[in-house]
Design an enzyme around this catalytic site. Structure first.
Site, PDB file in Angstrom:
ATOM      1  N   CYS A  77       0.836  -1.200   0.000  1.00 15.86           N
ATOM      2  CA  CYS A  77       0.000   0.000   0.000  1.00 15.86           C
ATOM      3  C   CYS A  77       0.869   1.247   0.000  1.00 15.86           C
ATOM      4  CB  CYS A  77      -0.897   0.027   1.244  1.00 15.86           C
ATOM      5  SG  CYS A  77      -1.892  -1.451   1.483  1.00 15.86           S
ATOM      6  N   ARG A 136      -4.660   0.925  -0.932  1.00 20.40           N
ATOM      7  CA  ARG A 136      -4.372  -0.498  -0.869  1.00 20.40           C
ATOM      8  C   ARG A 136      -4.166  -1.129  -2.239  1.00 20.40           C
ATOM      9  NH1 ARG A 136      -8.019  -5.722   0.631  1.00 20.40           N
ATOM     10  NH2 ARG A 136      -6.282  -7.119   1.068  1.00 20.40           N
ATOM     11  N   GLY A 192      16.338 -10.169  -7.884  1.00 20.23           N
ATOM     12  CA  GLY A 192      17.607 -10.588  -7.309  1.00 20.23           C
ATOM     13  C   GLY A 192      18.315  -9.534  -6.498  1.00 20.23           C
TER      14      GLY A 192
END
Length: 639
Positions: free
Chosen positions: A2, A47, A359
């Protein structure tokens, strides 16, 4: 995942201001909004629904609604925490991760953060004590800005939300600008604006009755520890990567991965494939310049694991087209040019998924940058003071070679050797060295930053590290500076601009804490970087990918600035508006432009100046469009 915002005050805050702040960051949460308002606090959130999509609205409350929380991030161990808290008598009304915060606060107060595994920036409001707790995760995955004005404190996930208040000063902080020119980002706790600050990674801010205090709750400890064999350690790496990946694959929305062709993202994809019963969706960005294009390596991993693979090629014209959006999203000047491909790969991914793994953190855990090998060789060399001036002059001359030539690397090495050992790594990381800034600044700018040494930010971390080897000290430095200030900002802003959540298994604090205590020689062995990680990933990845030199997420910036971006750079950097700021000497900027056109590479420095100027123009006029700029007088006078 959010965006959060709020205001607390000793008098009633304006809830409409918080609603305005949340509207500005709606891209961080397009799936809903929620607010808590009382006589001292107004909290808001936007949200992006990932877990408990149906019932995970915010704010969340404890049983008697005396504690409220808004949250940005993911808590990966929330189910274990929920079971522990339920056993202690707490009652839950949702199935999401946010609700554990209010119950952990009831049990542990400020110490609740020590129980969390994940990425987060959150606010907990205690109505009985009239107390606000702000917290940012250990390594700084999630951003959190704040501004204290008298007895009030405002906070938000992005700087633009705080700037939605027209009363906030737009005055540039010269110290922040000074640091930005050195490192290409504004380091915490500064923001580019005076009076606005960032909660640093691993820190808590507590506000009560108009007073705020900031304290650190976590720092990665590089104290050496006993280890077994390298073979045992390699197996432990695989298990830690699998576990960190497993907890980050929990999602009710579609999930995929960035796949760059490097060992870190490839290791994450390999782990995901082992944990998934369906093909992993992978996303890769390439360039039409083969020197920067890594798609072949990414494709080999995609074939090995049968992923659902997607690619996009970035050209110079594409970079120009996306600049207005990138500049507006980053809120403050940011000169890591890989933000452009990051923005594109996030946009590509969001067409297919809502969550991506990446990564990030592999280099900082296992020693992946070539500069670590260089510093391992020269870190303790201390040439006589009479030679340092010569080293610097010759190094500066060699630095005029092409950005990817061996001569340029030799020149950079000589410049670094000219510094004292305590300042060497800071010099290596600098885009504008101290000497270059001395030449660039006007007298007015010099006065505003007098006595401020940007290199000191790195020197302090290096000298305070508990590591007993320089390789691990450098990792400590990067975990506290470059990682949160540059890499994590780039990924957070690029992904959240597209309502996409990014998760990073290598930044799991259990994995990081384990790796920190390993011997430096297992990370950088002579010229071999990430030695242990490569040994660990040998059973998972193609051998040519493991043995290839590190390429990084570079872009053909020098070529762009001589081609598609040249008119923009020439037009903006020395026009009347730029000169009127009184910060940089126009003749020095013209010389940088001229040198670059004539083949003496100044791309990184020009890009830092251009990003600052683009940011300024966007702030001054939100409708201003960089693509509308046309070659003008600056182009004529600089060639």
């Amino acid at each position: 995942m959010c965006g959060v915002a709020g205001i607390v005050s000793t008098s009633s805050p304006d809830p409409e201001q918080v609603r305005a702040m949340c509207r500005v960051i709606a891209h961080r949460g397009p799936d809903g909004e929620g607010y808590h308002v009382d006589d001292r606090a107004a909290l808001g959130m936007r949200r992006l629904a990932i877990i408990d999509v149906a019932g995970g609205d915010q704010p969340v409350y404890n049983e008697d609604r005396t504690v409220a929380a808004v949250f940005n991030g993911e808590i990966y161990n929330f189910r274990e925490l929920r079971a522990q808290l339920t056993a202690r008598g707490h009652r839950f009304t949702t199935d999401g991760d946010t609700e554990v915060l209010v119950h952990l606060y009831e049990e542990y107060g400020e110490d609740l953060v020590g129980h969390l595994r994940g990425m987060f920036a959150f606010a907990v409001w205690d109505t009985a004590r009239r107390r606000l707790l702000l917290a940012r995760d250990r390594v700084g995955k999630k951003p959190l800005y704040y501004r204290q004005a008298g007895p009030s404190l405002a906070f938000a996930s992005e700087l633009k939300a705080l700037m939605a208040d027209p009363s906030v000063s737009r005055e540039v902080d010269p110290v922040a600008l000074h640091h930005y020119l050195t490192y290409q980002y504004v380091p915490a706790p500064w923001s580019i604006y005076r009076g606005v600050r960032k909660v640093p990674p691993g820190h808590l801010l507590v506000w009560e009755e108009g007073e705020a205090r900031l304290r650190r709750y976590w720092k990665l400890d590089f104290t050496p520890r006993p280890v077994g064999s390298e073979e045992e350690a390699a197996e432990q790496v695989r298990q830690l990567v699998l576990d960190a990946t497993r907890v980050r694959m929990v999602s009710e929305r579609p999930l995929g991965a960035f796949l760059s062709g490097g060992i870190d993202s490839s290791a994450v994809v390999a782990a995901m494939a082992r944990l998934s019963d369906r093909p992993v969706k992978t996303f890769c960005i390439g360039f039409d310049d083969p020197r920067y294009d890594e798609r072949a390596y990414a494709a080999s991993v995609a074939r090995r694991y049968g992923t659902d693979h997607h690619e996009f090629v970035v050209a110079g014209s594409s970079a120009l087209d996306v600049l207005p959006r990138v500049t507006r999203q980053f809120d403050e000047p940011f000169a890591d040019s890989s933000s452009i491909p990051s923005f594109f790969v996030a946009e590509l991914s969001r067409r297919h998924v809502t969550v991506v793994l990446n990564g990030d953190g592999g280099d900082e855990c296992f020693g992946g940058y070539r500069r670590y090998a260089f510093m391992n060789r020269v870190g303790r060399i201390e040439p006589p003071s009479v030679l340092r001036g010569t080293l610097h002059r010759v190094g500066s001359a060699l630095m005029r070679a092409d950005a990817r030539s061996r001569l340029r690397r030799v020149g950079r090495g000589m410049q670094v050797l000219a510094e004292t050992p305590q300042r060497r790594y800071a010099s290596l990381m600098a885009y504008f060295t101290s000497e270059a800034k001395d030449t660039l600044y006007t007298e007015e700018m010099h006065e505003q930053v007098a006595g401020v040494d940007s290199y000191e930010l790195i020197r302090q971390v290096f000298n305070s590290s508990r590591a007993d080897e320089d390789v691990n000290r450098l990792l400590d430095v990067d975990v506290n500076t470059y990682l949160p200030g540059d890499l994590l900002v780039k990924v957070d802003i690029s992904t959240m601009a597209h309502s996409l959540e990014a998760r990073s298994p290598f930044l799991d604090h259990h994995l990081m804490e384990w790796a920190a205590g390993l011997p430096g020689r297992w990370k950088v062995d002579g010229q071999v970087t990430k030695a242990l990680l490569k040994k660990a990933m040998a059973p998972w990845l193609p051998s040519d990918l493991i043995t290839r030199p590190k390429a990084g997420f570079g872009v053909p910036l020098a070529e762009w600035l001589r081609g598609e971006l040249r008119p923009l750079a020439f037009d903006l950097l020395v026009d009347h508006t730029a000169r009127s700021r009184g910060l940089f000497k126009p003749d020095v900027v013209r010389r940088l432009l001229k040198d670059h056109v004539e083949g003496r590479d100044r791309a990184d420095q020009l890009w830092a100046l251009l990003q600052f100027e683009l940011w300024q123009r966007t702030c001054e006029d939100q409708s201003w469009d960089v693509t509308a700029a046309t070659p003008g007088r600056a182009q004529e006078c600089c060639g």
